[in-house]
Scaffold this motif. Structure first.
Motif, PDB file in Angstrom:
ATOM      1  N   GLU A  81      44.447  40.169  25.548  1.00 37.13           N
ATOM      2  CA  GLU A  81      43.516  41.105  24.921  1.00 37.13           C
ATOM      3  C   GLU A  81      43.733  41.162  23.414  1.00 37.13           C
ATOM      4  O   GLU A  81      42.769  41.193  22.638  1.00 37.13           O
ATOM      5  CB  GLU A  81      43.660  42.490  25.539  1.00 37.13           C
ATOM      6  CG  GLU A  81      43.133  42.577  26.951  1.00 37.13           C
ATOM      7  CD  GLU A  81      43.446  43.901  27.632  1.00 37.13           C
ATOM      8  OE1 GLU A  81      44.185  44.726  27.047  1.00 37.13           O
ATOM      9  OE2 GLU A  81      42.952  44.112  28.745  1.00 37.13           O
TER      10      GLU A  81
ATOM     11  N   LYS B  35      48.375  40.070  30.120  1.00 40.80           N
ATOM     12  CA  LYS B  35      47.051  40.650  29.922  1.00 40.80           C
ATOM     13  C   LYS B  35      46.965  41.324  28.558  1.00 40.80           C
ATOM     14  O   LYS B  35      45.978  41.157  27.839  1.00 40.80           O
ATOM     15  CB  LYS B  35      46.748  41.661  31.031  1.00 40.80           C
ATOM     16  CG  LYS B  35      45.371  42.261  30.938  1.00 40.80           C
ATOM     17  CD  LYS B  35      45.103  43.230  32.065  1.00 40.80           C
ATOM     18  CE  LYS B  35      43.735  43.844  31.915  1.00 40.80           C
ATOM     19  NZ  LYS B  35      43.452  44.843  32.927  1.00 40.80           N
TER      20      LYS B  35
ATOM     21  N   ARG C  71      52.627  40.029  34.407  1.00 41.12           N
ATOM     22  CA  ARG C  71      51.166  39.971  34.441  1.00 41.12           C
ATOM     23  C   ARG C  71      50.571  40.969  33.448  1.00 41.12           C
ATOM     24  O   ARG C  71      49.620  40.667  32.733  1.00 41.12           O
ATOM     25  CB  ARG C  71      50.677  40.271  35.862  1.00 41.12           C
ATOM     26  CG  ARG C  71      49.189  40.070  36.050  1.00 41.12           C
ATOM     27  CD  ARG C  71      48.746  40.299  37.480  1.00 41.12           C
ATOM     28  NE  ARG C  71      49.478  39.455  38.406  1.00 41.12           N
ATOM     29  CZ  ARG C  71      50.037  39.878  39.531  1.00 41.12           C
ATOM     30  NH1 ARG C  71      49.952  41.142  39.871  1.00 41.12           N
ATOM     31  NH2 ARG C  71      50.673  39.044  40.322  1.00 41.12           N
TER      32      ARG C  71
END
Length: 101
Positions: free
Chosen positions: A25, A21, A17
């Motif tokens: 980004e 992420k 996870r």
């Protein structure tokens, strides 16, 4: 599996996870940078075609970059509104389902 397997599974999920992420980004930042560069390139080409001075060309490029950044912010705001509405609707549907039981 057991407790140890569940713990390892949880750790693996959390690590994946975090990586996802970070990737998301980086992808968003890359897209923003590409939009800024495209705006600057278009403004630079336009300035050359019109024969503007260096100062005028720099002003036009700065203006194009700021407009591109504003467009990015507007699209992010629209996306946030959309996901907020969808989330609220899903929550309302879940509550309606729970109370209809």
């Amino acid at each position: 599996m057991g407790v140890g397997g569940d713990i390892l599974k949880g750790i693996a999920k959390e690590a994946s996870r975090k990586k996802k992420k970070e990737f998301d980004e980086a992808l968003i930042e890359s897209m923003k940078e590409r939009k800024r560069n495209e705006a600057a390139l278009a403004a630079n080409k336009s300035a050359k075609d019109r024969g503007l001075s260096v100062e005028e060309a720099e002003e036009e490029i700065d203006l194009a970059v700021s407009v591109a950044e504003e467009e990015i912010q507007k699209s992010q705001k629209k996306a946030n509104i959309f996901f907020t509405i969808v989330s609220v609707l899903l929550i309302a549907i879940m509550w309606a389902f729970i109370f209809s039981q």
